[in-house]
Write a protein that holds these residues in place. Structure first.
Motif, mmCIF file in Angstrom:
data_model
loop_
_atom_site.group_PDB
_atom_site.id
_atom_site.type_symbol
_atom_site.label_atom_id
_atom_site.label_comp_id
_atom_site.label_asym_id
_atom_site.label_seq_id
_atom_site.Cartn_x
_atom_site.Cartn_y
_atom_site.Cartn_z
ATOM 1 N N THR A 11 82.049 -62.190 57.279
ATOM 2 C CA THR A 11 81.572 -61.165 56.350
ATOM 3 C C THR A 11 80.148 -61.479 55.893
ATOM 4 O OG1 THR A 11 83.855 -60.935 55.622
ATOM 5 C CG2 THR A 11 82.200 -59.830 54.316
ATOM 6 N N TYR A 47 78.861 -63.790 44.401
ATOM 7 C CA TYR A 47 78.874 -63.078 45.672
ATOM 8 C C TYR A 47 77.528 -63.145 46.365
ATOM 9 C CZ TYR A 47 77.017 -59.420 42.577
ATOM 10 O OH TYR A 47 76.279 -58.711 41.647
ATOM 11 N N MET A 49 74.894 -60.765 48.809
ATOM 12 C CA MET A 49 74.556 -59.409 49.223
ATOM 13 C C MET A 49 73.267 -59.460 50.047
ATOM 14 S SD MET A 49 73.449 -57.817 45.517
ATOM 15 C CE MET A 49 72.636 -56.361 46.116
ATOM 16 N N ARG A 58 79.713 -50.175 49.579
ATOM 17 C CA ARG A 58 80.694 -51.201 49.202
ATOM 18 C C ARG A 58 81.761 -51.351 50.273
ATOM 19 N NH1 ARG A 58 85.612 -49.596 46.849
ATOM 20 N NH2 ARG A 58 85.764 -47.355 46.631
ATOM 21 N N ASN A 61 87.440 -53.987 50.216
ATOM 22 C CA ASN A 61 88.126 -54.862 49.268
ATOM 23 C C ASN A 61 87.356 -55.056 47.974
ATOM 24 O OD1 ASN A 61 90.167 -55.251 51.147
ATOM 25 N ND2 ASN A 61 89.080 -56.947 52.102
ATOM 26 N N GLN A 62 86.350 -54.248 47.772
ATOM 27 C CA GLN A 62 85.551 -54.372 46.558
ATOM 28 C C GLN A 62 86.034 -53.391 45.499
ATOM 29 O OE1 GLN A 62 81.642 -54.946 49.160
ATOM 30 N NE2 GLN A 62 81.219 -54.719 46.984
ATOM 31 N N SER A 66 81.813 -51.151 42.292
ATOM 32 C CA SER A 66 80.732 -51.694 43.132
ATOM 33 C C SER A 66 80.040 -50.556 43.855
ATOM 34 C CB SER A 66 81.285 -52.670 44.173
ATOM 35 O OG SER A 66 81.812 -53.817 43.566
ATOM 36 N N ARG A 69 77.666 -53.292 49.291
ATOM 37 C CA ARG A 69 78.522 -54.270 49.956
ATOM 38 C C ARG A 69 78.194 -55.676 49.477
ATOM 39 N NH1 ARG A 69 80.239 -53.471 55.500
ATOM 40 N NH2 ARG A 69 80.946 -51.624 54.438
ATOM 41 N N ALA A 70 79.226 -56.457 49.242
ATOM 42 C CA ALA A 70 79.078 -57.850 48.833
ATOM 43 C C ALA A 70 80.250 -58.637 49.393
ATOM 44 C CB ALA A 70 79.057 -57.963 47.307
ATOM 45 N N PHE A 72 82.467 -61.902 48.242
ATOM 46 C CA PHE A 72 82.710 -62.756 47.084
ATOM 47 C C PHE A 72 83.107 -64.157 47.517
ATOM 48 C CE2 PHE A 72 82.902 -58.596 45.246
ATOM 49 C CZ PHE A 72 82.357 -58.775 43.988
ATOM 50 N N GLY A 77 85.995 -63.932 42.498
ATOM 51 C CA GLY A 77 85.815 -62.511 42.694
ATOM 52 C C GLY A 77 85.513 -61.783 41.399
ATOM 53 N N PRO A 78 85.499 -60.456 41.453
ATOM 54 C CA PRO A 78 85.204 -59.667 40.262
ATOM 55 C C PRO A 78 86.152 -60.022 39.124
ATOM 56 C CG PRO A 78 85.371 -58.262 42.198
ATOM 57 C CD PRO A 78 85.809 -59.637 42.606
#
Length: 139
Positions: A11, A47, A49, A58, A61-62, A66, A69-70, A72, A77-78
């Motif tokens: 990723t 994360y 980016m 995004r 899985n975000q 968001s 796209r990032a 983590f 995570g968030p």
């Protein structure tokens, strides 16, 4: 500040390749050179980016909040506490002459590495690719 962040290499590579392929990039951070970079961010989680413009949308899985796209860091995570509670923004240039990080990441991907590990120790930053060890077979 002492922290170790582990990211999924596949990723992270998607974001790095986006940054390298982008015709435009966000403004450099601090004294970093202009050009493609991964951005290490700590605010609502930790994360990576891309600084390539336009930003990719995004990921699946975000969180819905968001907008870009990032990837983590594991366990950060968030909504998770960041590394030391402070916000952080560090550019990791991908195509520095003589030491292109993008080439190191590509080579790591080709040779079976699956994690990107970023270590902050005092004022030193290191970036390494690793392989997750196989679990031992029982019985």
């Amino acid at each position: 500040m002492n922290s170790v962040f582990r990211f999924n290499l596949v990723t992270a590579m998607e974001l790095a390749e986006h940054a390298v392929a982008a015709a435009e990039h966000g403004d450099p951070i601090d004294d970093e050179p202009a050009g493609p970079a991964l951005l290490l961010v700590a605010d609502d989680g930790v994360y990576l980016m891309s600084n390539g413009l336009p930003q990719p949308p995004r990921g699946p899985n975000q969180p819905a909040t968001s907008t870009v796209r990032a990837v983590f860091a594991e366990h950060l995570g968030p909504g998770q506490q960041t590394h030391d509670g402070d916000d952080l923004l560090i550019a990791l240039p991908l195509s520095q002459p003589g030491d292109p990080l993008i080439e190191k990441l590509r080579a790591a991907s080709r040779t079976g590495h699956d994690a990107l590990v970023i270590t902050l120790l005092d004022d030193q930053l290191t970036v390494a690719a690793t392989r997750t060890p196989q679990a031992p077979r029982l019985g």
